[in-house]
Scaffold this motif. Structure first.
Motif: not given
Length: 321
Positions: A67-77
Motif C-alpha cells: 500500500i505504501a508503494r502504491e502511495a509513492m507511485l501515485q505521486k510520480i508524474k
C-alpha cells in the motif's frame, strides 16, 4: 524446504524487532533523508495494515509495504500522466502492482512501528519514470490489440464448422511467469490449419505452419497439442505481460496466399489488417472455421498484490467476495 527456511528466518527477524517495539523485516532500515524529498528527487509513502484473523504479522507487513508503494507511485508524474491512457477502461489492479514493482528504485524503510495488531511503515524511493511510462503504454497496447483480435465480427466471419482451441488452464485463469503453456486444437473436419499467437509485445507468432510444420494439415475429430514437453517448440510465460490471444483458422481448402507469412514472427497490427480483409470475404464460406482463446499473463508477485488491492477496494464498497 528451502522456502520454508526463508520464511522462518524472516519471521524470526520480524519478531525480534517486535520485542524492541519496532519491526525490521523487509528492506534495510535507512536513516531519514537529510534533504527534503522534493530536492533529493525521492518520493515518500506510508501505510498501516491490521492483521486479519489468523494472519501473521509478516503477512500484514507485506500488505502495508504494498500500500505504501502504491502511495509513492501515485505521486510520480509519469504514472499520473500515463495512467490516463487506462482511464476509459479503469486502472487495472495488476498494472498498478507491476508499476509499483518496477517504477520504484533504491527503496528504503525510514520508519516502521507495530502497535497491537497494526503494522505501519514509512518508505522512500527513487522514481523510475521511463519504466513506468513504458509499462503502461505496453499494457494499453496489448489490451487494445487483444480487443481487435477478439472482436465478434472477426470471430464470426468464418465459423462454418466446429473448431475448438483451448489451453492447459481453465478459462479466465491467468498464466504466471515461468509456467508452461500448452495449446490444444480440434477440428470437426479434416482441414488445413493456421495457428497464431498474438503476444502482449505486439507481435504475432505463426505457430502453424511456420513453427509446427507437420500440423499444417489435421484430421477431423482428433485433438492436437502444441507446446507440450518434447514438442518442436515449448512455451514458457515470460515478460512482457498482459492480454494475449491465440487464434486458430481451419479450411478444407488451402489458405489464400495473403495469409501466408514467410517469417515465424511478424508485426501483429499489420498482419491483423490482412486477416480482417480476407475474413470479410469468408462470411458465408462453408470451407472455413475460426476459434480463439484469450489469455492473461502476469508476474506472480504482481498478481498477488493485485488481488489484495482488489479485495481492499471491495471492502471499501461494502461488497462481499
Amino acid at each position: 524446504m528451502r522456502f520454508r527456511g526463508v520464511i522462518q528466518i524472516a519471521s524470526v527477524v520480524l519478531l525480534a524487532g517486535l520485542l524492541a517495539g519496532r519491526a525490521w523485516a523487509g528492506p534495510q532500515l535507512a536513516p531519514e533523508p537529510t534533504k527534503p524529498v522534493s530536492e533529493s528527487g525521492q518520493v515518500q509513502g506510508s501505510a498501516c495494515q491490521r492483521m486479519g484473523e489468523g494472519e501473521s504479522l509478516l503477512a500484514a507487513q507485506k500488505k502495508a509495504l504494498s500500500i505504501a508503494r502504491e502511495a509513492m507511485l501515485q505521486k510520480i508524474k509519469a504514472f499520473a500522466e500515463n495512467a490516463e491512457l487506462l482511464s476509459g477502461q479503469g486502472i487495472d489492479h495488476e498494472v498498478v502492482a507491476a508499476a509499483s514493482r518496477i517504477g520504484l528504485t533504491n527503496e528504503r524503510i525510514t520508519r516502521q512501528t507495530v502497535k497491537g495488531n497494526q503494522v505501519c511503515v514509512w518508505l522512500t524511493a527513487m522514481p523510475n519514470s521511463p519504466e513506468i511510462s513504458k509499462l503502461i503504454k505496453q499494457r494499453v497496447h496489448a489490451k487494445e490489440l487483444a480487443k481487435k483480435v477478439q472482436e465478434p465480427e472477426l470471430a464470426s466471419a468464418s465459423s462454418n464448422f466446429k473448431l475448438k482451441v483451448w489451453t492447459n488452464h481453465k478459462a479466465g485463469e491467468p498464466f504466471i511467469e515461468g509456467e508452461r503453456l500448452i495449446i490444444y486444437v480440434e477440428s470437426e473436419k479434416d482441414a488445413y490449419l493456421k495457428l497464431d499467437y498474438y503476444t502482449a509485445e505486439g507481435k504475432v507468432v505463426h505457430l502453424v505452419p511456420n513453427v509446427f510444420t507437420t500440423e499444417a494439415r489435421i484430421q477431423g475429430a482428433q485433438p492436437y497439442s502444441f507446446g507440450a514437453e518434447g514438442a518442436v517448440a515449448e512455451f514458457k510465460i515470460s515478460p512482457p505481460f498482459g492480454a494475449e490471444t491465440i487464434r486458430a483458422w481451419a479450411s478444407t481448402v488451402p489458405f489464400a496466399a495473403a495469409l501466408t507469412e514467410a517469417d515465424q514472427v511478424s508485426d501483429a497490427a499489420a498482419y491483423l489488417e490482412k486477416v480482417q480483409t480476407v475474413m470479410k470475404s469468408k462470411a458465408h464460406d462453408p470451407t472455413w472455421a475460426a476459434a480463439m482463446v484469450a489469455l492473461q499473463t502476469s508476474n506472480k508477485e504482481d498478481l498477488q498484490v493485485a488481488r489484495e488491492r482488489e479485495e481492499r477496494e471491495r471492502k471499501k464498497r461494502g461488497e462481499g467476495r
